[in-house]
Design an enzyme around this catalytic site. Structure first.
Site, PDB file in Angstrom:
ATOM      1  N   LYS A   1     -13.069  17.687  -0.722  1.00 24.47           N
ATOM      2  CA  LYS A   1     -13.224  16.246  -0.913  1.00 24.47           C
ATOM      3  C   LYS A   1     -14.340  16.012  -1.914  1.00 24.47           C
ATOM      4  O   LYS A   1     -15.280  16.816  -2.012  1.00 24.47           O
ATOM      5  CB  LYS A   1     -13.596  15.598   0.429  1.00 24.47           C
ATOM      6  CG  LYS A   1     -13.359  14.110   0.493  1.00 24.47           C
ATOM      7  CD  LYS A   1     -11.945  13.773   0.882  1.00 24.47           C
ATOM      8  CE  LYS A   1     -11.696  12.291   0.849  1.00 24.47           C
ATOM      9  NZ  LYS A   1     -10.335  11.944   1.208  1.00 24.47           N
TER      10      LYS A   1
ATOM     11  N   GLY B   1      -4.922  -3.999   9.258  1.00 22.38           N
ATOM     12  CA  GLY B   1      -4.991  -3.613   7.848  1.00 22.38           C
ATOM     13  C   GLY B   1      -3.631  -3.667   7.194  1.00 22.38           C
ATOM     14  O   GLY B   1      -2.699  -2.969   7.609  1.00 22.38           O
TER      15      GLY B   1
ATOM     16  N   GLY C   1      -2.969  -3.332   3.740  1.00 19.61           N
ATOM     17  CA  GLY C   1      -3.117  -2.933   2.341  1.00 19.61           C
ATOM     18  C   GLY C   1      -1.913  -2.130   1.893  1.00 19.61           C
ATOM     19  O   GLY C   1      -0.785  -2.346   2.354  1.00 19.61           O
TER      20      GLY C   1
ATOM     21  N   VAL D   1      -0.909   0.890   2.466  1.00 18.08           N
ATOM     22  CA  VAL D   1      -0.191   1.628   3.509  1.00 18.08           C
ATOM     23  C   VAL D   1       0.285   0.666   4.606  1.00 18.08           C
ATOM     24  O   VAL D   1       1.468   0.640   4.967  1.00 18.08           O
ATOM     25  CB  VAL D   1      -1.084   2.738   4.113  1.00 18.08           C
ATOM     26  CG1 VAL D   1      -0.391   3.414   5.295  1.00 18.08           C
ATOM     27  CG2 VAL D   1      -1.440   3.775   3.052  1.00 18.08           C
TER      28      VAL D   1
ATOM     29  N   TYR E   1       0.871  -2.517   4.887  1.00 15.24           N
ATOM     30  CA  TYR E   1       1.945  -3.493   4.661  1.00 15.24           C
ATOM     31  C   TYR E   1       3.313  -2.812   4.678  1.00 15.24           C
ATOM     32  O   TYR E   1       4.269  -3.314   5.276  1.00 15.24           O
ATOM     33  CB  TYR E   1       1.744  -4.271   3.347  1.00 15.24           C
ATOM     34  CG  TYR E   1       2.533  -5.556   3.379  1.00 15.24           C
ATOM     35  CD1 TYR E   1       1.993  -6.688   3.981  1.00 15.24           C
ATOM     36  CD2 TYR E   1       3.841  -5.620   2.905  1.00 15.24           C
ATOM     37  CE1 TYR E   1       2.735  -7.854   4.093  1.00 15.24           C
ATOM     38  CE2 TYR E   1       4.588  -6.778   3.011  1.00 15.24           C
ATOM     39  CZ  TYR E   1       4.027  -7.892   3.595  1.00 15.24           C
ATOM     40  OH  TYR E   1       4.758  -9.051   3.720  1.00 15.24           O
TER      41      TYR E   1
HETATM   42  P1  NAD Z   1      -6.149  -0.483   1.158  1.00 14.17           P
HETATM   43  O1  NAD Z   1      -7.543  -0.698   0.681  1.00 14.17           O
HETATM   44  O2  NAD Z   1      -5.011  -0.779   0.252  1.00 14.17           O
HETATM   45  O3  NAD Z   1      -5.905  -1.332   2.503  1.00 14.17           O
HETATM   46  C1  NAD Z   1      -6.828  -1.487   3.523  1.00 14.17           C
HETATM   47  C2  NAD Z   1      -6.624  -2.892   4.077  1.00 14.17           C
HETATM   48  O4  NAD Z   1      -7.402  -3.026   5.251  1.00 14.17           O
HETATM   49  C3  NAD Z   1      -7.062  -3.982   3.092  1.00 14.17           C
HETATM   50  O5  NAD Z   1      -6.028  -4.945   2.966  1.00 14.17           O
HETATM   51  C4  NAD Z   1      -8.315  -4.545   3.749  1.00 14.17           C
HETATM   52  O6  NAD Z   1      -8.491  -5.928   3.473  1.00 14.17           O
HETATM   53  C5  NAD Z   1      -8.014  -4.297   5.223  1.00 14.17           C
HETATM   54  N1  NAD Z   1      -9.179  -4.256   6.102  1.00 14.17           N
HETATM   55  C6  NAD Z   1     -10.394  -3.697   5.880  1.00 14.17           C
HETATM   56  N2  NAD Z   1     -11.183  -3.836   6.965  1.00 14.17           N
HETATM   57  C7  NAD Z   1     -10.438  -4.497   7.883  1.00 14.17           C
HETATM   58  C8  NAD Z   1     -10.686  -4.934   9.212  1.00 14.17           C
HETATM   59  N3  NAD Z   1     -11.864  -4.734   9.812  1.00 14.17           N
HETATM   60  N4  NAD Z   1      -9.697  -5.571   9.875  1.00 14.17           N
HETATM   61  C9  NAD Z   1      -8.490  -5.784   9.301  1.00 14.17           C
HETATM   62  N5  NAD Z   1      -8.216  -5.403   8.029  1.00 14.17           N
HETATM   63  C10 NAD Z   1      -9.170  -4.769   7.346  1.00 14.17           C
HETATM   64  O7  NAD Z   1      -6.119   1.033   1.676  1.00 14.17           O
HETATM   65  P2  NAD Z   1      -4.836   1.919   1.965  1.00 14.17           P
HETATM   66  O8  NAD Z   1      -4.582   2.803   0.795  1.00 14.17           O
HETATM   67  O9  NAD Z   1      -3.740   1.069   2.519  1.00 14.17           O
HETATM   68  O10 NAD Z   1      -5.421   2.879   3.114  1.00 14.17           O
HETATM   69  C11 NAD Z   1      -5.531   2.412   4.452  1.00 14.17           C
HETATM   70  C12 NAD Z   1      -6.044   3.549   5.322  1.00 14.17           C
HETATM   71  O11 NAD Z   1      -5.148   4.657   5.245  1.00 14.17           O
HETATM   72  C13 NAD Z   1      -7.426   4.094   4.913  1.00 14.17           C
HETATM   73  O12 NAD Z   1      -8.116   4.483   6.079  1.00 14.17           O
HETATM   74  C14 NAD Z   1      -7.073   5.319   4.083  1.00 14.17           C
HETATM   75  O13 NAD Z   1      -8.135   6.269   4.104  1.00 14.17           O
HETATM   76  C15 NAD Z   1      -5.865   5.822   4.840  1.00 14.17           C
HETATM   77  N6  NAD Z   1      -4.967   6.652   4.030  1.00 14.17           N
HETATM   78  C16 NAD Z   1      -4.375   6.154   2.923  1.00 14.17           C
HETATM   79  C17 NAD Z   1      -3.524   6.958   2.179  1.00 14.17           C
HETATM   80  C18 NAD Z   1      -2.823   6.437   0.955  1.00 14.17           C
HETATM   81  O14 NAD Z   1      -1.897   7.119   0.473  1.00 14.17           O
HETATM   82  N7  NAD Z   1      -3.180   5.263   0.435  1.00 14.17           N
HETATM   83  C19 NAD Z   1      -3.283   8.290   2.581  1.00 14.17           C
HETATM   84  C20 NAD Z   1      -3.884   8.764   3.759  1.00 14.17           C
HETATM   85  C21 NAD Z   1      -4.722   7.939   4.469  1.00 14.17           C
END
Ligand code: NAD
Length: 349
Positions: A79, A178, A180, A182, A184
């Site tokens: 990482k 959340g 975002g 993932v 949605y």
């Molecule tokens: P993102 O930033 O697109 O979405 C995160 C969402 O969570 C945002 O819409 C944000 O406004 C919301 N949020 C933050 N704090 C919040 C709270 N307290 N209550 C409610 N909503 C809240 O991120 P992402 O890429 O969708 O990733 C989401 C999670 O999945 C993270 O923990 C990330 O580490 C994990 N993850 C993502 C991927 C990937 O491919 N994107 C892969 C593995 C793990």
């Protein structure tokens, strides 16, 4: 002191970078190369101290080793973290300096997006190194998030089969934290499968969109954890479940895409005691890294990738079978399962 830390996490190497011109201070932890060259995202974060950044990179890189192992990938775990406020520090020059740092590692570490590092940022870094992934182009996969979401949904189905006796979410209520990239898409899969959705996001526009497009019930961010539901799906930040809160949960299954959902092992113990099945984060959210690994080999193809995402159903099922056999809660079984894969590979070298 530093070697104590390496031993504590079983980490092979730590690399530090200080770039005077851009203010870049970064750490890359290569946790394990036993399964192969390493892969793991890079996050940009205003850590309160260097110790906290070091703790984060050590913990997250070990998580990547475990994630890659349980997903059957021939890649080790690592990482990167960039220390500082991205709003103030993130410049094209700094991203290029980080790209050069990764390049100096000579291919033992391939990285990509994570918190506060976008696909566009990775594209900038990729101008100075070929060891970047999660970007567009021939044989590449682009943003891994839709794949992650598909894998999360398939892993949730395996959890539902274990807990409710059926893969189907029809008539089940799922509380999603959340919405975002993932979260949605997870909601879209669940909606298509007939689930009732309760959702929350600190970004109100995301929540409103889920209400309009998917008929979701929107609740305040402070309410989602304790919503009346069958499944709680964390898809925002990590550290959302702590032991004290577990008795107040109304769900019987916790499964979502967020990394490091449990604050610590006591939360895992409390979930087990409460009879709530927790699907370990790094088993269910591995879709992104699986997509990245296909991209590293320049063999990314949507159909192949989707098949691998669907395989997360079996990965979760195999883990739950192993947990039952070992008489362990899934969160402990996952670490043991992953460590065994690494140990077996090490002893057969
Ligand atoms: P993102 O930033 O697109 O979405 C995160 C969402 O969570 C945002 O819409 C944000 O406004 C919301 N949020 C933050 N704090 C919040 C709270 N307290 N209550 C409610 N909503 C809240 O991120 P992402 O890429 O969708 O990733 C989401 C999670 O999945 C993270 O923990 C990330 O580490 C994990 N993850 C993502 C991927 C990937 O491919 N994107 C892969 C593995 C793990």
């Amino acid at each position: 002191m530093m070697f104590e830390k390496l031993k504590e996490y079983g980490t092979e190497e730590i690399h530090f970078c200080n770039d005077e011109e851009t203010g870049l201070n970064a750490i890359v932890a290569i946790h394990s190369t036993v399964l192969g060259p390493t892969v793991g995202g890079t996050r940009f974060f205003p850590y309160e101290s260097e110790e906290k950044a070091l703790f984060d990179v050590l913990r997250l890189s070990r998580g990547m080793t475990y994630k890659n192992a349980v997903s059957g990938l021939k890649y080790g775990g690592a990482k990167g973290v960039i220390i500082g406020d991205p709003a103030k520090l993130k410049t094209e020059k700094l991203l290029l300096a980080y790209g050069r740092f990764v390049d100096h590692l000579g291919g033992i570490f391939t990285t990509g997006e994570d918190i506060n590092i976008s696909v566009a940022d990775v594209e900038i870094m990729s101008r100075v190194t070929k060891h970047m992934a999660g970007i567009g182009g021939t044989g590449r996969g682009g943003d891994p998030s839709p794949y992650t979401a598909r894998g999360v949904f398939r892993g949730m189905q395996a959890g539902a089969r274990e807990k409710f006796g059926s893969d189907s979410f029809k008539g089940k209520t799922v509380a999603v934290q959340g919405l975002g990239k993932v979260g949605y898409d997870v909601c879209k899969w669940l909606h298509e499968d007939g689930a009732n959705l309760i959702v929350s996001d600190i970004n109100k526009a995301n929540a409103e969109r889920a209400k309009t497009e998917l008929g979701a019930t929107v609740v305040e961010p402070s309410e989602i954890l304790f919503a009346e539901c069958d499944v709680f799906s964390p898809n925002a930040m990590g550290a959302v479940l702590k032991a004290d809160d577990i008795p107040k949960l109304k769900c019987s299954l916790v499964a979502g895409g967020a990394n490091n959902v449990l604050v610590d092992g006591t939360a895992g113990e409390a979930l087990d005691k409460a009879g709530i099945l927790y699907i370990p984060d790094y088993v269910i959210n591995a879709g992104g890294v699986i997509s990245i690994c296909l991209e590293i080999e320049r063999v990314h193809d949507e159909n192949i990738c989707n098949q691998k995402m669907d395989g997360i159903y079996d990965n979760v099922k195999n883990l739950l079978d192993f947990a039952k056999k070992e008489n362990l809660p899934a969160y402990l079984a996952a670490d043991r399962f992953a460590q065994k894969i690494v140990d077996d590979a090490r002893s057969s070298r």
